[in-house]
Design a protein around this motif. Structure first.
Motif, PDB file in Angstrom:
ATOM      1  N   UNK A  99      -8.318  58.558 -13.634  1.00  0.00           N
ATOM      2  CA  UNK A  99      -7.708  57.231 -13.806  1.00  0.00           C
ATOM      3  C   UNK A  99      -7.589  56.833 -15.275  1.00  0.00           C
ATOM      4  N   UNK A 100      -8.629  57.065 -16.056  1.00  0.00           N
ATOM      5  CA  UNK A 100      -8.602  56.725 -17.473  1.00  0.00           C
ATOM      6  C   UNK A 100      -7.555  57.562 -18.217  1.00  0.00           C
ATOM      7  N   UNK A 101      -7.477  58.860 -17.911  1.00  0.00           N
ATOM      8  CA  UNK A 101      -6.499  59.741 -18.559  1.00  0.00           C
ATOM      9  C   UNK A 101      -5.072  59.329 -18.191  1.00  0.00           C
ATOM     10  N   UNK A 102      -4.876  58.902 -16.957  1.00  0.00           N
ATOM     11  CA  UNK A 102      -3.547  58.424 -16.540  1.00  0.00           C
ATOM     12  C   UNK A 102      -3.161  57.191 -17.338  1.00  0.00           C
ATOM     13  N   UNK A 103      -4.110  56.315 -17.543  1.00  0.00           N
ATOM     14  CA  UNK A 103      -3.846  55.087 -18.299  1.00  0.00           C
ATOM     15  C   UNK A 103      -3.491  55.415 -19.757  1.00  0.00           C
ATOM     16  N   UNK A 104      -4.301  56.265 -20.386  1.00  0.00           N
ATOM     17  CA  UNK A 104      -4.086  56.648 -21.786  1.00  0.00           C
ATOM     18  C   UNK A 104      -2.743  57.354 -21.967  1.00  0.00           C
ATOM     19  N   UNK A 105      -2.380  58.208 -21.014  1.00  0.00           N
ATOM     20  CA  UNK A 105      -1.151  59.009 -21.134  1.00  0.00           C
ATOM     21  C   UNK A 105       0.115  58.210 -20.861  1.00  0.00           C
ATOM     22  N   UNK A 121     -11.083  71.187 -22.899  1.00  0.00           N
ATOM     23  CA  UNK A 121     -11.172  69.728 -22.738  1.00  0.00           C
ATOM     24  C   UNK A 121     -10.640  69.020 -23.979  1.00  0.00           C
ATOM     25  N   UNK A 122     -10.943  69.587 -25.148  1.00  0.00           N
ATOM     26  CA  UNK A 122     -10.476  68.994 -26.407  1.00  0.00           C
ATOM     27  C   UNK A 122      -8.946  69.013 -26.466  1.00  0.00           C
ATOM     28  N   UNK A 123      -8.348  70.123 -26.093  1.00  0.00           N
ATOM     29  CA  UNK A 123      -6.877  70.234 -26.098  1.00  0.00           C
ATOM     30  C   UNK A 123      -6.271  69.304 -25.045  1.00  0.00           C
ATOM     31  N   UNK A 124      -6.912  69.190 -23.905  1.00  0.00           N
ATOM     32  CA  UNK A 124      -6.430  68.280 -22.861  1.00  0.00           C
ATOM     33  C   UNK A 124      -6.390  66.845 -23.381  1.00  0.00           C
ATOM     34  N   UNK A 125      -7.465  66.409 -24.044  1.00  0.00           N
ATOM     35  CA  UNK A 125      -7.493  65.049 -24.615  1.00  0.00           C
ATOM     36  C   UNK A 125      -6.381  64.862 -25.631  1.00  0.00           C
ATOM     37  N   UNK A 126      -6.143  65.885 -26.445  1.00  0.00           N
ATOM     38  CA  UNK A 126      -5.090  65.795 -27.462  1.00  0.00           C
ATOM     39  C   UNK A 126      -3.710  65.702 -26.810  1.00  0.00           C
TER      40      UNK A 126
END
Length: 135
Positions: A99-105, A121-126
């Motif tokens: 949910x948080x990643x959907x919001x950020x993206x 995980x680092x690349x995913x966040x980027x």
């Protein structure tokens, strides 16, 4: 007679598969069409798709060994079409966003990777922050 019926059914299903594929990737709207959703459900096995329902989902496409390149929906389906001509499939996986990643993206639901060996995980966040900035 039973074998003939099975062969006919197989040929019909292959034709439908091909027809659905020709209707996939005709635009770069990140939201999948119904046809694209149905195709991906059939194309990916359970392990690849992790029982994910693609219906009305917004997708980020990523490619390259280390997931370094943003792809497009049309490029993704073009690769599938190219490999499908020889009866092959591309190496593809999904990474569900929380949910948080959907919001950020900006509302993306999932990352579909193709020809990616390692998505850290680092690349995913980027990727998630890059996609919001680029859209």
């Amino acid at each position: 007679m039973k074998k003939i019926g099975t062969i006919i059914l197989l040929l019909i299903s292959i034709n439908i598969f091909e027809q659905n594929l020709s209707e996939c990737g005709i635009d770069n709207n990140p939201k999948l069409t119904q046809t694209e959703s149905e195709f991906l459900t059939e194309y990916m096995n359970d392990e690849q798709r992790k029982n994910f329902d693609f219906t009305n989902k917004k997708v980020i496409f990523i490619t390259g060994n280390s997931a370094q390149q943003l792809g497009t929906k049309s490029e993704y389906f073009d690769k599938i079409k190219e490999w499908n001509k020889n009866g092959n499939k591309i190496a593809t996986w999904i990474v569900k966003l929380n949910e948080n990643e959907r919001k950020i993206s900006g509302g993306y639901d999932v990352i579909i990777t193709y020809w990616v060996k390692n998505l850290t995980k680092k690349r995913k966040r980027k990727i998630i922050t890059e996609i919001k900035a680029s859209r």
